[in-house]
Design a protein around this motif. Structure first.
Motif, PDB file in Angstrom:
ATOM      1  N   UNK A 106      -2.344  13.288 -23.858  1.00 51.28           N
ATOM      2  CA  UNK A 106      -2.700  11.865 -23.519  1.00 51.28           C
ATOM      3  C   UNK A 106      -1.281  10.852 -23.512  1.00 51.28           C
ATOM      4  N   UNK A 107      -0.407  11.397 -24.237  1.00 50.73           N
ATOM      5  CA  UNK A 107       0.860  10.824 -24.458  1.00 50.73           C
ATOM      6  C   UNK A 107       1.531  10.744 -22.936  1.00 50.73           C
ATOM      7  N   UNK A 108       1.562  12.043 -22.387  1.00 47.42           N
ATOM      8  CA  UNK A 108       2.153  12.080 -21.010  1.00 47.42           C
ATOM      9  C   UNK A 108       1.472  11.382 -19.957  1.00 47.42           C
ATOM     10  N   UNK A 109       0.006  11.269 -20.220  1.00 46.08           N
ATOM     11  CA  UNK A 109      -0.774  10.447 -19.338  1.00 46.08           C
ATOM     12  C   UNK A 109      -0.500   9.017 -19.363  1.00 46.08           C
ATOM     13  N   UNK A 110      -0.277   8.487 -20.532  1.00 44.58           N
ATOM     14  CA  UNK A 110       0.116   7.129 -20.559  1.00 44.58           C
ATOM     15  C   UNK A 110       1.287   6.778 -20.251  1.00 44.58           C
ATOM     16  N   UNK A 111       2.398   7.666 -20.353  1.00 45.89           N
ATOM     17  CA  UNK A 111       3.686   7.332 -19.691  1.00 45.89           C
ATOM     18  C   UNK A 111       3.726   7.546 -18.255  1.00 45.89           C
ATOM     19  N   UNK A 112       3.196   8.615 -17.725  1.00 46.06           N
ATOM     20  CA  UNK A 112       2.867   8.642 -16.178  1.00 46.06           C
ATOM     21  C   UNK A 112       2.520   7.785 -15.423  1.00 46.06           C
ATOM     22  N   UNK A 113       1.382   6.866 -16.116  1.00 45.56           N
ATOM     23  CA  UNK A 113       0.596   5.848 -15.284  1.00 45.56           C
ATOM     24  C   UNK A 113       1.472   4.861 -15.282  1.00 45.56           C
ATOM     25  N   UNK A 114       2.176   4.394 -16.511  1.00 42.96           N
ATOM     26  CA  UNK A 114       3.234   3.382 -16.549  1.00 42.96           C
ATOM     27  C   UNK A 114       4.353   3.670 -15.587  1.00 42.96           C
ATOM     28  N   UNK A 115       4.739   4.876 -15.182  1.00 42.25           N
ATOM     29  CA  UNK A 115       5.572   5.093 -14.165  1.00 42.25           C
ATOM     30  C   UNK A 115       5.145   4.914 -12.915  1.00 42.25           C
ATOM     31  N   UNK A 116       3.866   5.214 -12.746  1.00 37.75           N
ATOM     32  CA  UNK A 116       3.182   4.935 -11.457  1.00 37.75           C
ATOM     33  C   UNK A 116       2.935   3.560 -11.080  1.00 37.75           C
ATOM     34  N   UNK A 117       2.809   2.664 -12.053  1.00 37.16           N
ATOM     35  CA  UNK A 117       2.721   1.263 -11.816  1.00 37.16           C
ATOM     36  C   UNK A 117       4.202   0.878 -11.649  1.00 37.16           C
ATOM     37  N   UNK A 118       5.260   0.972 -12.226  1.00 38.00           N
ATOM     38  CA  UNK A 118       6.472   0.575 -12.082  1.00 38.00           C
ATOM     39  C   UNK A 118       6.915   1.074 -10.717  1.00 38.00           C
ATOM     40  N   UNK A 119       6.763   2.259 -10.474  1.00 36.95           N
ATOM     41  CA  UNK A 119       7.063   2.880  -8.899  1.00 36.95           C
ATOM     42  C   UNK A 119       6.471   2.006  -7.819  1.00 36.95           C
ATOM     43  N   UNK A 120       5.402   1.535  -8.025  1.00 41.80           N
ATOM     44  CA  UNK A 120       4.331   0.589  -6.933  1.00 41.80           C
ATOM     45  C   UNK A 120       4.903  -0.722  -7.045  1.00 41.80           C
ATOM     46  N   UNK A 159       3.311  -2.568 -15.407  1.00 41.69           N
ATOM     47  CA  UNK A 159       3.895  -1.525 -16.092  1.00 41.69           C
ATOM     48  C   UNK A 159       4.504  -1.800 -17.334  1.00 41.69           C
ATOM     49  N   UNK A 160       5.087  -2.850 -17.716  1.00 43.00           N
ATOM     50  CA  UNK A 160       5.539  -3.243 -18.986  1.00 43.00           C
ATOM     51  C   UNK A 160       4.316  -3.182 -20.211  1.00 43.00           C
ATOM     52  N   UNK A 161       3.377  -3.609 -19.856  1.00 41.43           N
ATOM     53  CA  UNK A 161       2.278  -3.663 -20.671  1.00 41.43           C
ATOM     54  C   UNK A 161       1.840  -2.095 -21.099  1.00 41.43           C
ATOM     55  N   UNK A 162       1.860  -1.221 -20.060  1.00 41.77           N
ATOM     56  CA  UNK A 162       1.373  -0.020 -20.171  1.00 41.77           C
ATOM     57  C   UNK A 162       2.347   0.752 -20.999  1.00 41.77           C
ATOM     58  N   UNK A 163       3.721   0.757 -20.701  1.00 42.23           N
ATOM     59  CA  UNK A 163       4.604   1.520 -21.469  1.00 42.23           C
ATOM     60  C   UNK A 163       4.868   0.891 -22.844  1.00 42.23           C
ATOM     61  N   UNK A 164       4.626  -0.397 -23.112  1.00 42.15           N
ATOM     62  CA  UNK A 164       4.782  -0.995 -24.450  1.00 42.15           C
ATOM     63  C   UNK A 164       3.751  -0.269 -25.321  1.00 42.15           C
ATOM     64  N   UNK A 165       2.378  -0.092 -24.429  1.00 42.75           N
ATOM     65  CA  UNK A 165       1.249   0.437 -25.161  1.00 42.75           C
ATOM     66  C   UNK A 165       1.752   2.290 -25.709  1.00 42.75           C
ATOM     67  N   UNK A 166       2.332   2.546 -24.561  1.00 39.95           N
ATOM     68  CA  UNK A 166       2.745   4.093 -25.033  1.00 39.95           C
ATOM     69  C   UNK A 166       3.631   4.320 -25.871  1.00 39.95           C
TER      70      UNK A 166
END
Length: 298
Positions: free
Chosen positions: A171-185, A191-198
């Protein structure tokens, strides 16, 4: 003195990560704790968590917080058990309040961007029906800077919804990967909100260095250079041997250059060349020399 220490000014080194990140550490008032018994503190913390949980997750259930008081009575527990429960409750309360503040800050920024966009287009605000209210939680800026046809807020919301969330055994890898996808898009605020949660939930994850560095980039790419510099410095200081520590030191120099802090940027570049010699001539050589060309260092 290194670039990072000088950038951070008078902050004490052992508290630097907390000072840079600017996290809100909320807890039960000290004066009240001094007067109450441990059991009373525990009941108060449990009540505050339940109230905060209801505010954040209306209609929520025990899947968010298991009932730690369900087995046994308070009289049967020893003092150490109660203190352990209290510390766990207070930690969860701090995490909830931190996330609430992040959500509120993001919402305020979204409202400001929406108001600016409507003002520039001469569009009057309409009644805020439920769908409109939901879409306003998404910042009003589409990736690439292109303005889509129709409602840009609804289009942005749909674009974010279209980004798949990974589902693996980590699940940790999933949280980071989703943050990366938001940033990449190009959805930097999300992405900041997602990565801060991770980072909050998985501080010791193998991707932690990647997450802090990418969070800094989500600020940097959005023009928030001061916040970016703080996160890059935090990542470098948290683990200098981390896989993205050298990247963060280089990006710190870039953020300082954009702030007009040329002298400090030069110190950061010199420190990078000294600490990460192999990276300066290998993986990050192109970025290092490109950044070096932007300043004149003595």
């Amino acid at each position: 003195m290194t670039a990072v220490k000088e950038y951070l000014g008078p902050l004490r080194f052992r508290h630097v990560l907390t000072a840079i990140a600017g996290l809100t550490l909320a807890s039960v008032p000290v004066s009240a704790i001094a007067q109450d018994t441990t059991e009373e503190r525990m009941r108060r913390a449990e009540a505050e968590i339940r109230a905060l949980q209801r505010a954040i997750f209306p209609g929520g259930d025990e899947r968010f917080f298991e009932n730690q008081a369900s087995s046994g009575t308070g009289a049967a527990r020893n003092a150490q058990d109660m203190l352990t429960r209290l510390e766990a409750l207070e930690m969860r309360l701090r995490r909830l309040e931190g996330r609430t503040e992040a959500l509120y800050t993001n919402l305020m920024a979204s409202e400001a961007r929406l108001a600016a966009m409507e003002s520039s287009q001469g569009v009057s605000r309409v009644s805020e029906e439920p769908q409109r209210i939901a879409s306003r939680s998404i910042a009003a800026r589409s990736p690439g800077g292109a303005m889509p046809a129709g409602d840009p807020i609804a289009h942005r919301f749909a674009s974010i919804q279209a980004i798949p969330r990974p589902e693996t055994q980590d699940p940790g890898e999933d949280e980071y990967t989703y943050g990366f996808r938001l940033w990449d898009a190009g959805f930097y605020a999300e992405a900041r909100q997602q990565l801060q949660g991770f980072i909050q939930d998985y501080p010791d994850h193998p991707r932690a260095s990647f997450g802090r560095n990418l969070l800094g980039r989500a600020f940097l790419d959005d023009g928030l250079h001061d916040d970016a510099a703080r996160w890059f410095a935090a990542n470098y200081l948290a683990d200098k041997s981390g896989p993205r520590a050298p990247d963060s030191l280089l990006f710190l120099a870039e953020a300082l250059i954009k702030q007009g802090e040329t002298r400090r940027a030069c110190i950061a570049l010199a420190e990078f060349a000294e600490v990460y010699r192999s990276a300066a001539t290998g993986r990050l050589a192109e970025q290092y020399f490109a950044t070096l060309r932007k300043v004149t260092c003595s």
